[in-house]
Design an enzyme around this catalytic site. Structure first.
Site, short mmCIF file in Angstrom:
data_model
loop_
_atom_site.label_atom_id
_atom_site.label_comp_id
_atom_site.label_asym_id
_atom_site.label_seq_id
_atom_site.Cartn_x
_atom_site.Cartn_y
_atom_site.Cartn_z
N SER A 155 3.06 4.08 -7.48
CA SER A 155 3.92 3.64 -6.38
C SER A 155 4.25 4.84 -5.50
CB SER A 155 5.22 3.03 -6.92
OG SER A 155 6.13 2.89 -5.85
N HIS A 167 0.11 1.63 -4.96
CA HIS A 167 1.09 0.55 -4.88
C HIS A 167 2.06 0.88 -3.74
CE1 HIS A 167 3.32 -2.80 -6.75
NE2 HIS A 167 4.42 -2.12 -6.44
N ASP A 211 5.32 -0.28 -1.85
CA ASP A 211 6.51 -1.12 -1.97
C ASP A 211 7.14 -1.34 -0.61
OD1 ASP A 211 6.83 -1.72 -4.81
OD2 ASP A 211 7.02 0.44 -5.07
N MET A 214 9.97 -3.10 1.51
CA MET A 214 11.32 -3.68 1.32
C MET A 214 12.00 -3.87 2.67
SD MET A 214 12.56 -1.38 -1.89
CE MET A 214 11.48 -1.03 -3.28
N HIS A 218 2.99 -4.62 -2.22
CA HIS A 218 4.02 -5.45 -2.85
C HIS A 218 5.09 -5.76 -1.82
CE1 HIS A 218 7.36 -5.56 -6.20
NE2 HIS A 218 7.16 -6.73 -5.64
N MET A 258 8.36 -7.17 -0.68
CA MET A 258 9.70 -7.63 -1.09
C MET A 258 10.46 -7.93 0.19
SD MET A 258 10.20 -4.82 -4.10
CE MET A 258 8.89 -3.80 -3.45
N MET A 295 7.76 -8.05 -12.80
CA MET A 295 8.78 -7.02 -12.55
C MET A 295 9.51 -6.70 -13.85
SD MET A 295 8.43 -6.25 -9.41
CE MET A 295 9.70 -4.99 -9.50
N GLY A 319 13.14 2.58 -6.98
CA GLY A 319 12.39 3.27 -8.01
C GLY A 319 13.38 3.89 -9.00
N GLY A 320 12.85 4.40 -10.11
CA GLY A 320 13.67 5.16 -11.04
C GLY A 320 14.61 4.36 -11.90
N ASP A 377 5.53 -3.73 -13.30
CA ASP A 377 6.11 -2.86 -12.28
C ASP A 377 7.58 -2.57 -12.55
OD1 ASP A 377 6.75 -1.54 -9.93
OD2 ASP A 377 6.47 -3.27 -8.62
N GLY A 419 5.96 4.95 -10.44
CA GLY A 419 6.36 5.89 -9.40
C GLY A 419 6.92 7.16 -10.03
C1 DX5 Z 1 10.79 -1.60 -7.45
C2 DX5 Z 1 9.35 -1.33 -7.07
C3 DX5 Z 1 8.56 -0.51 -8.04
C4 DX5 Z 1 9.15 0.81 -8.39
C5 DX5 Z 1 8.30 1.59 -9.35
O1 DX5 Z 1 11.32 -2.49 -6.55
O2 DX5 Z 1 8.66 -2.56 -6.92
O3 DX5 Z 1 7.22 -0.40 -7.61
O4 DX5 Z 1 9.39 1.57 -7.26
O5 DX5 Z 1 8.88 2.85 -9.51
P1 DX5 Z 1 9.36 3.42 -10.93
O6 DX5 Z 1 8.09 3.66 -11.70
O7 DX5 Z 1 10.07 4.64 -10.53
O8 DX5 Z 1 10.22 2.37 -11.57
ZN ZN Z 2 6.44 -2.61 -6.61
#
Ligand code: DX5
Ligand code: ZN
Length: 219
Positions: free
Chosen positions: A9, A34, A36, A38, A67, A69, A138, A145-146, A176, A198
């Site tokens: 990611s 990947h 993301d 948002m 992805h 969102m 999910m 992330g994190g 994910d 990520g």
């Molecule tokens: C969350 C995202 C993920 C996330 C993955 O909404 O869809 O892709 O950022 O990051 P880590 O590996 O840091 O959870």
């Molecule tokens: Zn994602």
């Protein structure tokens, strides 16, 4: 068994160097990247839109696993397709008509992914499973992330794998959120064949992404 693939990611990448970061991922053995997306509405956070994806797409030939969102997602599918998304993953809650959004992605000749939030049941997508290329499970609530991996989703991966075998289907199962060297094995054993990561890829082992990709694959 399908080959295990890693989809880093870019949410955890250095945003001031995104083109270079993608090149670095490609050279380090990433199978896809990947992205993301948002909207500050479907999820609280805001990230990147089609023009950025379009620009990044010129820097690499790697698969863009996008992805979405965002809600309502339907009217933006074409823009992300035109920008260069190869896999377009949407959430059932983000569209009024999941069937027409799936059909739209297929018309654009892109791979279709459907994402299930931790609380969303497989039942919501069972009747579409023969039309789609990927289910994104999910393992955190989407938005950031994190976050910490939610082990309770492992049972959903197992159930989905069972349905896949029973129905003789071939979609990918991608997981994910919060994937690290400790839990990747359990996700793979449950049935996932694509791992999104990520934080682990960009921050572990002083950011040695090649090593981190290899480690995730070999668990
Ligand atoms: C969350 C995202 C993920 C996330 C993955 O909404 O869809 O892709 O950022 O990051 P880590 O590996 O840091 O959870
Ligand atoms: Zn994602």
């Amino acid at each position: 068994m399908k080959k295990i693939q890693i989809s880093p990611s870019i949410l955890s990448a250095d945003f001031s160097q995104l083109g270079k970061e993608i090149k670095r991922l490609e050279e380090s053995g990433a199978d896809m990247i990947h992205v993301d997306v948002m909207d500050g509405h479907f999820v609280p956070n805001l990230t990147i839109g089609p023009p950025v994806i379009k620009a990044l797409k010129t820097t690499s030939s790697i698969i863009f696993d996008v992805h979405l969102m965002i809600s309502p997602v339907h009217k933006y599918i074409e823009a992300y397709s035109n920008a260069g998304a190869d896999i377009i993953t949407i959430h059932p809650e983000a569209t009024d008509n999941l069937q027409s959004s799936i059909s739209k992605i297929k018309e654009l000749k892109k791979k279709v992914g459907i994402s299930l939030n931790p609380e969303t049941k497989i039942d919501v997508i069972t009747k579409y499973l023969d039309q789609i290329d990927l289910v994104l499970i999910m393992s955190v609530n989407p938005g950031f992330g994190g976050q910490k991996f939610m082990p309770e989703v492992l049972i959903k991966i197992k159930d989905l794998k069972k349905i896949q075998i029973e129905k003789k289907l071939n979609f990918d199962i991608e997981v994910d959120g919060g994937i690290n060297f400790e839990n990747s094995k359990s996700a793979i054993e449950a049935g996932a064949n694509i791992l999104v990561s990520g934080t682990t890829i960009f921050k572990s082992n002083n950011g040695d992404i090649k090593k981190n990709i290899e480690l995730l694959k070999s668990k």
